[in-house]
Design a protein around this motif. Structure first.
Motif, PDB file in Angstrom:
ATOM      1  N   LEU A   1     -29.208  12.040   5.213  1.00 50.63           N
ATOM      2  CA  LEU A   1     -29.565  11.162   6.325  1.00 50.63           C
ATOM      3  C   LEU A   1     -28.318  10.648   7.043  1.00 50.63           C
ATOM      4  O   LEU A   1     -28.338  10.386   8.244  1.00 50.63           O
ATOM      5  N   SER A   2     -27.219  10.539   6.298  1.00 51.61           N
ATOM      6  CA  SER A   2     -25.993  10.007   6.905  1.00 51.61           C
ATOM      7  C   SER A   2     -25.495  10.907   8.041  1.00 51.61           C
ATOM      8  O   SER A   2     -24.796  10.452   8.936  1.00 51.61           O
TER       9      SER A   2
ATOM     10  N   LEU B   1     -30.929  10.876   1.013  1.00 50.92           N
ATOM     11  CA  LEU B   1     -30.253   9.710   1.603  1.00 50.92           C
ATOM     12  C   LEU B   1     -28.862  10.125   2.094  1.00 50.92           C
ATOM     13  O   LEU B   1     -28.420   9.733   3.176  1.00 50.92           O
ATOM     14  N   CYS B   2     -28.174  10.946   1.290  1.00 51.26           N
ATOM     15  CA  CYS B   2     -26.871  11.478   1.701  1.00 51.26           C
ATOM     16  C   CYS B   2     -27.017  12.267   2.991  1.00 51.26           C
ATOM     17  O   CYS B   2     -26.255  12.083   3.935  1.00 51.26           O
TER      18      CYS B   2
ATOM     19  N   GLY C   1     -22.813  16.963  -9.533  1.00 48.25           N
ATOM     20  CA  GLY C   1     -23.759  15.953 -10.003  1.00 48.25           C
ATOM     21  C   GLY C   1     -25.189  16.258  -9.595  1.00 48.25           C
ATOM     22  O   GLY C   1     -26.117  16.093 -10.387  1.00 48.25           O
ATOM     23  N   PHE C   2     -25.367  16.729  -8.375  1.00 51.51           N
ATOM     24  CA  PHE C   2     -26.720  16.995  -7.877  1.00 51.51           C
ATOM     25  C   PHE C   2     -27.315  18.274  -8.453  1.00 51.51           C
ATOM     26  O   PHE C   2     -28.531  18.444  -8.432  1.00 51.51           O
TER      27      PHE C   2
ATOM     28  N   ALA D   1     -19.915  15.626  -6.085  1.00 48.35           N
ATOM     29  CA  ALA D   1     -21.306  15.271  -5.799  1.00 48.35           C
ATOM     30  C   ALA D   1     -22.210  16.485  -5.948  1.00 48.35           C
ATOM     31  O   ALA D   1     -23.309  16.389  -6.504  1.00 48.35           O
TER      32      ALA D   1
ATOM     33  N   LEU E   1     -31.901  10.453  -3.592  1.00 48.22           N
ATOM     34  CA  LEU E   1     -30.496  10.146  -3.350  1.00 48.22           C
ATOM     35  C   LEU E   1     -29.851  11.236  -2.500  1.00 48.22           C
ATOM     36  O   LEU E   1     -29.072  10.961  -1.585  1.00 48.22           O
TER      37      LEU E   1
ATOM     38  N   PHE F   1     -32.117  13.748 -13.073  1.00 53.25           N
ATOM     39  CA  PHE F   1     -32.386  12.341 -13.377  1.00 53.25           C
ATOM     40  C   PHE F   1     -33.330  11.819 -12.315  1.00 53.25           C
ATOM     41  O   PHE F   1     -33.510  12.434 -11.254  1.00 53.25           O
TER      42      PHE F   1
END
Lengths: 304, 272
Positions: free
Chosen positions: B109-110, B106-107, B91-92, B88, B103, B97
């Motif tokens: 936030l978990s 959001l991760c 990817g980040f 990840a 996104l 993108f």
């Protein structure tokens, strides 16, 4: 997409999407499946009456919410959570903050020594911390009361006393989490430019003034992170000693919201009420996060 | 300039004392005879020391089995978390993108979703799948970690971009960029994160408590509960011996890699 925008065969374009999403997919899938979907699922469960066994949950609307908001147990757990949190904020935010300030700005020797030893308890299990303190707190022969008696002080039965059970359990959690928060705060504090502090010293500012007027505002981002984590993780951490040592007792004097939800789910099998209580805690935490964001936007200094 | 005020060591030493005293008492009590436990509870030096408590623990619970259970779960979770976090973070950081930042947040936030909100549906899911009392049941929900993604993203960003660009120009594939360029450059963070994951999973109590009620599947932290449940005649020496045994692996792991673990927190910029 950086790579996809480059002119090239169609294959490259597809590959351009495939690779980044392929990288993100595993982490996103686990978070979606075991964090975000359950969140929605809990929300749904809070509108149903269900005992985890019967085949069909019964839709009851807001009844679960109304019932727990009217129950004495919920409010007991609510106020206790607040009490735990206040103690934890003192022991796991204020105290490590000041300790980290002393280490980073007033004492220059032995940094590694202090860091290593103060962090040590945070690598232990809360279950270990709980059983150690069960012995330390033993009313008859435990070291804490043996010492208090030696000093001629009153020696209460910590874990079965209405007055002392919450502080006693909070201290267990605080002992375990202190080192972690201390290191995180220290990381923020060492980033404060020394020139600022030396300039203040030349103006004959006291150490306390330097902390309150210069260091604290410059590290408020870190402090807010520790604050939010202390509130959210703290109430979860304190569950372990509650469940292991007092089971919420004596007579519910040590319950908190996490324990309340656990009991309603796994002892009373009233998933609807448990879910409703979980949603209420989520709303409270969400409010706190929102507040944090507002405070952050309003003139908190960002490191870096 | 005013420097070095030795007086300030005093409060720091008090904090160190507060951190260490409970541990010292755990160790001392583990080596005491029952008489010493009750009559000399303030004495931190058991003399003569006895190993009887450790022998008792080994007889009372299947210690080897519990160590194995705890180790397997901690190992699976650590490996999975590292893998998903590395991918990840790659990817980040290496692609741009639409919606990437959203996104990512959001991760993050978990991290703030309390366990109480997720535990019931996750329990029901595991129960429906027939995964109660299995390693899968304990390990599966913990296989991604937002803090890991955050820290590794941070570490990869601190690598000079020219390194990756040079590899790109040479048409080196993603796997080799990751394996030959990025991972070696962030090795200290990886080690620290791996140790942290391992220690945290080893220590976990709440989720295994929900997943496991078959005594042969217990982890060490769960097994400690068996020593507190003996109402009345608690064998304190044995309890402290069991606590010592449960703490040994995380403490050793920490001491071996102490520099990495603490430095990662100090330098990773876990701030703001």
């Amino acid at each position: 997409m950086k790579i996809a925008r480059e002119p090239g065969p169609k294959f490259a374009a597809i590959k351009g999407y495939l690779v980044p999403w392929g990288c993100l997919a595993p982490a996103l899938a686990f978070l979606a499946l075991f964090t975000f979907w359950p969140l929605v699922s809990t929300l749904k469960l809070s509108f149903y009456q269900w005992n985890m066994v019967s085949p069909t949950p019964k839709w009851v609307g807001l009844t679960n919410y109304l019932e727990i908001l009217r129950s004495r147990e919920f409010w007991l757990a609510f106020w206790h959570t607040l009490e735990y949190t206040l103690i934890l904020l003192a022991l796991n935010l204020a105290l490590p903050y000041i300790t980290a300030y002393i280490l980073s700005h007033l004492v220059f020797k032995g940094q590694n020594f202090y860091r290593a030893l103060i962090f040590l308890p945070s690598v232990l299990s809360l279950a270990v911390a709980a059983v150690i303190f069960l012995w330390l707190y033993n009313p008859l022969a435990g070291p804490v009361n043996a010492l208090l008696r030696l000093l001629g002080l009153p020696a209460p039965p910590w874990l079965s006393s209405y007055r002392w059970v919450i502080p006693a359990l909070a201290v267990i959690t605080a002992w375990k989490s202190f080192g972690y928060n201390f290191i995180v705060l220290l990381a923020g504090l060492v980033a404060v430019p020394l020139e600022l502090i030396e300039a203040a010293r030349l103006e004959k500012a006291s150490n306390w003034q330097i902390f309150w007027r210069i260091v604290r505002p410059l590290t408020s981002g870190t402090a807010l992170y520790v604050l939010v984590m202390t509130v959210i993780i703290g109430s979860q951490y304190v569950f372990v000693p509650i469940q292991m040592l007092t089971n919420g007792g004596p007579d519910q004097a040590s319950t908190n919201l996490v324990f309340f939800i656990y009991q309603y789910t796994f002892n009373f099998f009233q998933t609807g009420k448990a879910a409703a209580a979980a949603v209420i805690t989520l709303i409270i935490f969400g409010g706190l996060l929102f507040l944090q964001k507002r405070v952050l936007e309003k003139g908190v200094y960002y490191e870096n | 300039m005013k420097t070095k005020i030795p007086w300030w060591h005093f409060p720091l030493l008090l904090v160190v004392l507060g951190s260490l005293l409970p541990l010292i008492w755990m160790l001392a009590t583990a080596w005491k005879t029952p008489e010493q436990v009750f009559n000399a509870s303030l004495n931190p030096w058991p003399y003569p020391a006895t190993a009887a408590n450790f022998a008792y623990v080994m007889g009372a619970i299947p210690l080897g089995r519990y160590i194995l259970n705890t180790f397997i779960i901690a190992f699976i979770v650590t490996a999975a978390k590292l893998l998903t976090s590395i991918l990840a973070a790659y990817g980040f950081t290496q692609f741009s993108f639409r919606g990437r930042e959203t996104l990512f947040y959001l991760c993050l936030l978990s991290i703030f979703v309390p366990f109480t909100v997720t535990m019931m549906p996750n329990y029901l899911f595991m129960s429906r799948m027939g995964w109660l009392n299995t390693y899968t049941g304990v390990a599966l929900p913990q296989m991604a970690d937002a803090l890991g993604i955050f820290l590794l993203r941070q570490s990869i960003r601190s690598i000079p971009p020219s390194l990756v660009e040079a590899a790109r120009l040479d048409r080196v594939g993603h796997g080799r960029i990751l394996g030959r360029v990025l991972l070696p450059a962030i090795k200290p963070s990886l080690i620290a994160l791996g140790i942290l994951f391992f220690i945290n999973t080893w220590n976990e109590y709440f989720w295994p408590l929900l997943m496991i009620n078959d005594k042969s599947m217990y982890t060490l932290p769960l097994a400690l509960q068996m020593f507190t449940n003996l109402e009345g005649g608690t064998n304190w020496g044995a309890m402290m011996a069991a606590a010592t045994l449960a703490s040994l692996p995380p403490v050793v792991a920490y001491l071996l890699a102490q520099r990495y673990v603490v430095d990662t927190f100090i330098h990773s910029g876990l701030k703001g």
